[in-house]
Design a protein around this motif. Sequence first.
Motif, mmCIF file in Angstrom:
data_model
loop_
_atom_site.group_PDB
_atom_site.id
_atom_site.type_symbol
_atom_site.label_atom_id
_atom_site.label_comp_id
_atom_site.label_asym_id
_atom_site.label_seq_id
_atom_site.Cartn_x
_atom_site.Cartn_y
_atom_site.Cartn_z
ATOM 1 N N VAL A 28 0.842 -1.200 0.000
ATOM 2 C CA VAL A 28 0.000 0.000 0.000
ATOM 3 C C VAL A 28 0.881 1.255 0.000
ATOM 4 C CG1 VAL A 28 -1.704 1.326 1.321
ATOM 5 C CG2 VAL A 28 -1.971 -1.151 1.076
ATOM 6 N N LEU A 29 1.943 1.255 0.816
ATOM 7 C CA LEU A 29 2.839 2.408 0.844
ATOM 8 C C LEU A 29 3.501 2.614 -0.513
ATOM 9 C CD1 LEU A 29 4.158 4.709 2.408
ATOM 10 C CD2 LEU A 29 5.969 3.103 3.068
ATOM 11 N N GLY A 30 3.873 1.536 -1.195
ATOM 12 C CA GLY A 30 4.463 1.659 -2.523
ATOM 13 C C GLY A 30 3.516 2.327 -3.502
ATOM 14 N N LEU B 35 0.856 4.291 -2.725
ATOM 15 C CA LEU B 35 0.584 5.667 -2.306
ATOM 16 C C LEU B 35 1.775 6.594 -2.554
ATOM 17 C CD1 LEU B 35 -1.338 5.069 1.048
ATOM 18 C CD2 LEU B 35 -2.294 5.758 -1.168
ATOM 19 N N SER B 36 2.976 6.109 -2.269
ATOM 20 C CA SER B 36 4.147 6.971 -2.446
ATOM 21 C C SER B 36 4.453 7.193 -3.922
ATOM 22 C CB SER B 36 5.365 6.391 -1.716
ATOM 23 O OG SER B 36 5.727 5.125 -2.228
ATOM 24 N N ALA B 37 4.267 6.176 -4.753
ATOM 25 C CA ALA B 37 4.488 6.363 -6.194
ATOM 26 C C ALA B 37 3.509 7.401 -6.743
ATOM 27 C CB ALA B 37 4.341 5.039 -6.937
ATOM 28 N N GLN B 38 2.268 7.315 -6.305
ATOM 29 C CA GLN B 38 1.263 8.280 -6.762
ATOM 30 C C GLN B 38 1.607 9.689 -6.285
ATOM 31 O OE1 GLN B 38 -2.645 7.953 -5.019
ATOM 32 N NE2 GLN B 38 -3.598 8.920 -6.785
ATOM 33 N N ALA B 39 1.949 9.831 -5.007
ATOM 34 C CA ALA B 39 2.261 11.156 -4.464
ATOM 35 C C ALA B 39 3.490 11.757 -5.148
ATOM 36 C CB ALA B 39 2.477 11.070 -2.956
ATOM 37 N N GLY C 104 4.154 -2.907 -4.840
ATOM 38 C CA GLY C 104 3.145 -1.854 -4.893
ATOM 39 C C GLY C 104 3.466 -0.822 -5.967
ATOM 40 N N VAL C 105 4.744 -0.451 -6.072
ATOM 41 C CA VAL C 105 5.175 0.498 -7.097
ATOM 42 C C VAL C 105 4.951 -0.100 -8.482
ATOM 43 C CG1 VAL C 105 7.183 1.671 -8.107
ATOM 44 C CG2 VAL C 105 6.835 1.700 -5.629
ATOM 45 N N LEU C 106 5.299 -1.373 -8.652
ATOM 46 C CA LEU C 106 5.096 -2.024 -9.950
ATOM 47 C C LEU C 106 3.615 -2.109 -10.313
ATOM 48 C CD1 LEU C 106 7.760 -4.882 -9.781
ATOM 49 C CD2 LEU C 106 7.859 -2.775 -11.150
#
Length: 156
Positions: A71-73, A75-79, A130-132
Amino acid sequence: MRKYGKWLALAACLLWCAVIWQFSLSAGSSSAATSTHVRAFCNSVLERLNAPFTLSAHTVRKMAHFAEFFVLGVLSAQALLLHGFGHPFLQSPLLCLLVGTVDELIQCFVPDRGPHVLDVLLDLLGGVCGVLAFWGLYLLLLYIKKKRFEKSVKTT
């Protein structure tokens, strides 16, 4: 909405970091009790699905690490993408690594808890996945947008 969207994305990312660190502040007994409840729920679902296995407490705890950082991956990629920071798909895993390291260091100061290097690596793996996932969805949406644009240009 677009104006506030990037700030909402950043707020969601920071809030999720706080949630992760809040879990780390739970004493070992409280954390174990939470894992026991989650394990019981998951195993009851698996039983209803006639799965040939059950989950151990250890497996549930490791899945939780992975899921939190997945989830953090995302959210952080989006932000990072919305705020125009360099290359978010490279920087986001570094952020996940930093948050995971702080997460484990917090546990040094919590009764019946301790840091584990393998948990940091599992956190990083969850963050990268998550980033992928975010990147794949982002590219898919760009492709769809491009096709719609090409179609609208052809019809005019």
